[in-house]
Design a protein around this motif. Structure first.
Motif, PDB file in Angstrom:
ATOM      1  N   PRO A  19      17.495  -3.169  12.250  1.00 12.26           N
ATOM      2  CA  PRO A  19      18.647  -4.092  12.232  1.00 12.26           C
ATOM      3  C   PRO A  19      18.695  -4.966  10.973  1.00 12.26           C
ATOM      4  CG  PRO A  19      17.531  -4.152  14.364  1.00 12.26           C
ATOM      5  CD  PRO A  19      16.669  -3.354  13.452  1.00 12.26           C
ATOM      6  N   LEU A  20      17.522  -5.347  10.454  1.00 11.83           N
ATOM      7  CA  LEU A  20      17.491  -6.170   9.233  1.00 11.83           C
ATOM      8  C   LEU A  20      18.045  -5.381   8.047  1.00 11.83           C
ATOM      9  CD1 LEU A  20      13.941  -7.800   9.617  1.00 11.83           C
ATOM     10  CD2 LEU A  20      16.140  -8.951   9.907  1.00 11.83           C
ATOM     11  N   ILE A  21      17.656  -4.101   7.952  1.00 14.47           N
ATOM     12  CA  ILE A  21      18.135  -3.276   6.837  1.00 14.47           C
ATOM     13  C   ILE A  21      19.633  -2.996   6.975  1.00 14.47           C
ATOM     14  CG2 ILE A  21      17.960  -0.986   5.765  1.00 14.47           C
ATOM     15  CD1 ILE A  21      14.913  -1.147   6.421  1.00 14.47           C
ATOM     16  N   PHE A  71      17.434   0.392  -0.975  1.00 10.33           N
ATOM     17  CA  PHE A  71      16.902  -0.616  -0.051  1.00 10.33           C
ATOM     18  C   PHE A  71      15.474  -0.171   0.301  1.00 10.33           C
ATOM     19  CE2 PHE A  71      21.430  -0.763   0.176  1.00 10.33           C
ATOM     20  CZ  PHE A  71      21.762  -2.091   0.394  1.00 10.33           C
ATOM     21  N   CYS A  72      14.523  -0.594  -0.509  1.00 12.55           N
ATOM     22  CA  CYS A  72      13.127  -0.161  -0.357  1.00 12.55           C
ATOM     23  C   CYS A  72      12.346  -1.237   0.391  1.00 12.55           C
ATOM     24  CB  CYS A  72      12.495   0.070  -1.727  1.00 12.55           C
ATOM     25  SG  CYS A  72      13.466   1.231  -2.731  1.00 12.55           S
ATOM     26  N   TRP A  73      11.362  -0.811   1.188  1.00 11.52           N
ATOM     27  CA  TRP A  73      10.677  -1.821   1.995  1.00 11.52           C
ATOM     28  C   TRP A  73       9.255  -1.408   2.328  1.00 11.52           C
ATOM     29  CZ3 TRP A  73       9.301   0.061   6.846  1.00 11.52           C
ATOM     30  CH2 TRP A  73      10.025   1.144   7.330  1.00 11.52           C
ATOM     31  N   ALA A  74       8.509  -2.412   2.760  1.00 11.66           N
ATOM     32  CA  ALA A  74       7.158  -2.198   3.287  1.00 11.66           C
ATOM     33  C   ALA A  74       6.917  -3.229   4.379  1.00 11.66           C
ATOM     34  CB  ALA A  74       6.111  -2.348   2.194  1.00 11.66           C
ATOM     35  N   LEU A  75       6.162  -2.804   5.404  1.00  9.88           N
ATOM     36  CA  LEU A  75       5.810  -3.747   6.459  1.00  9.88           C
ATOM     37  C   LEU A  75       4.321  -3.661   6.741  1.00  9.88           C
ATOM     38  CD1 LEU A  75       5.096  -2.224   9.384  1.00  9.88           C
ATOM     39  CD2 LEU A  75       7.553  -1.873   9.431  1.00  9.88           C
ATOM     40  N   ARG A  76       3.826  -4.730   7.306  1.00 12.39           N
ATOM     41  CA  ARG A  76       2.451  -4.776   7.789  1.00 12.39           C
ATOM     42  C   ARG A  76       2.475  -5.478   9.136  1.00 12.39           C
ATOM     43  NH1 ARG A  76      -2.555  -7.363   4.610  1.00 12.39           N
ATOM     44  NH2 ARG A  76      -4.128  -5.850   5.207  1.00 12.39           N
ATOM     45  N   ILE A 106       4.894  -8.976   8.870  1.00  8.98           N
ATOM     46  CA  ILE A 106       5.884  -9.278   7.839  1.00  8.98           C
ATOM     47  C   ILE A 106       6.498  -7.978   7.339  1.00  8.98           C
ATOM     48  CG2 ILE A 106       4.076  -9.264   6.054  1.00  8.98           C
ATOM     49  CD1 ILE A 106       5.693 -11.333   4.492  1.00  8.98           C
ATOM     50  N   VAL A 107       7.780  -8.028   6.983  1.00 11.67           N
ATOM     51  CA  VAL A 107       8.426  -6.933   6.266  1.00 11.67           C
ATOM     52  C   VAL A 107       9.120  -7.527   5.039  1.00 11.67           C
ATOM     53  CG1 VAL A 107      10.596  -7.046   7.612  1.00 11.67           C
ATOM     54  CG2 VAL A 107       9.982  -4.940   6.401  1.00 11.67           C
ATOM     55  N   VAL A 108       9.038  -6.804   3.923  1.00 13.30           N
ATOM     56  CA  VAL A 108       9.786  -7.203   2.719  1.00 13.30           C
ATOM     57  C   VAL A 108      10.706  -6.039   2.347  1.00 13.30           C
ATOM     58  CG1 VAL A 108       9.692  -7.808   0.277  1.00 13.30           C
ATOM     59  CG2 VAL A 108       8.023  -8.787   1.858  1.00 13.30           C
ATOM     60  N   VAL A 109      12.004  -6.347   2.265  1.00 12.74           N
ATOM     61  CA  VAL A 109      13.005  -5.363   1.833  1.00 12.74           C
ATOM     62  C   VAL A 109      13.482  -5.791   0.441  1.00 12.74           C
ATOM     63  CG1 VAL A 109      15.188  -4.231   2.379  1.00 12.74           C
ATOM     64  CG2 VAL A 109      13.753  -5.125   4.235  1.00 12.74           C
TER      65      VAL A 109
END
Length: 204
Positions: free
Chosen positions: A40-42, A55-60, A96-99
């Motif tokens: 939903p965030l993306i 729209f590139c991302w990584a989460l932990r 956390i996720v960073v897009v």
């Protein structure tokens, strides 16, 4: 304490920007607790940035930082999601996720340029974030007879436990949260109470 029962995340969403050769990289950091929160965030970011190229991302995720995902969204493999994730690793952040939203400026940046851009945008977002330390806690459901109520409530007050839900009748139940490092002590005290049973639910 025999082990570390704390972890770091961010309190609120944060943003950061990096520009290189006309390309603009907008990083958005969000605190999350489940992978399902990412899509939903993306979708929201794509609706806000209709002309952006990637729209590139990584989460932990998880207090032990064991879960991670990366997505290069069309950028050359290893140039986007991995540098974002490596920045989260070096900042020791989880949940956390960073897009990073990229607007293409017409000039190719090359592999080193892309890696630097996605890393730098992420660093800027984390600089603007409010980091917070959280404890690793276990959730338990405890059931007991009504006659044991005073003893149970005294233990909860003494040990400063969080109660999430409660049900009182002839048989009572509480959902409680116990800090990991206090677990042995608290469970011993609870299980010394007549009629009480404790059932593990999950770790948060």
């Amino acid at each position: 304490m025999l082990f570390d029962d704390t972890y770091y995340t961010i309190k609120y969403p944060a943003e950061g920007t990096f520009k290189d050769k006309g390309s603009k990289f907008l990083a958005y950091a969000f605190p999350i607790t489940h992978e399902e929160q990412v899509k939903p965030l993306i979708i929201k970011l794509k609706s806000e940035h209709g002309k952006a190229r990637h729209f590139c991302w990584a989460l932990r995720l998880s207090p032990d930082k064991s879960i991670f995902r990366i997505n290069d969204d069309g950028e050359p493999s290893g140039t986007a999601g991995r540098p974002i994730l490596n920045t989260l690793l070096s900042n020791e952040l989880t949940n956390i996720v960073v897009v990073v939203v990229r607007y293409f400026g017409g000039t190719l940046l090359g592999v080193p340029g892309l890696i630097n851009a996605y890393k730098s945008a992420t660093i800027e977002a984390l600089k603007n974030s409010c980091k917070t330390e959280k404890t690793i806690n276990d959730c338990y459901k405890i059931t007991f007879d009504y006659l044991s109520m005073n003893e149970v409530m005294k233990t909860i007050k003494d040990e400063d436990l969080t109660v999430h839900s409660q049900f009182f009748d002839s048989t009572c139940s509480l959902n409680i949260e116990v800090r990991k490092s206090m677990l042995i002590k608290v469970l011993k005290r609870l299980e010394d109470i007549d009629t009480l049973k404790a059932e593990y639910i999950r770790t948060v």
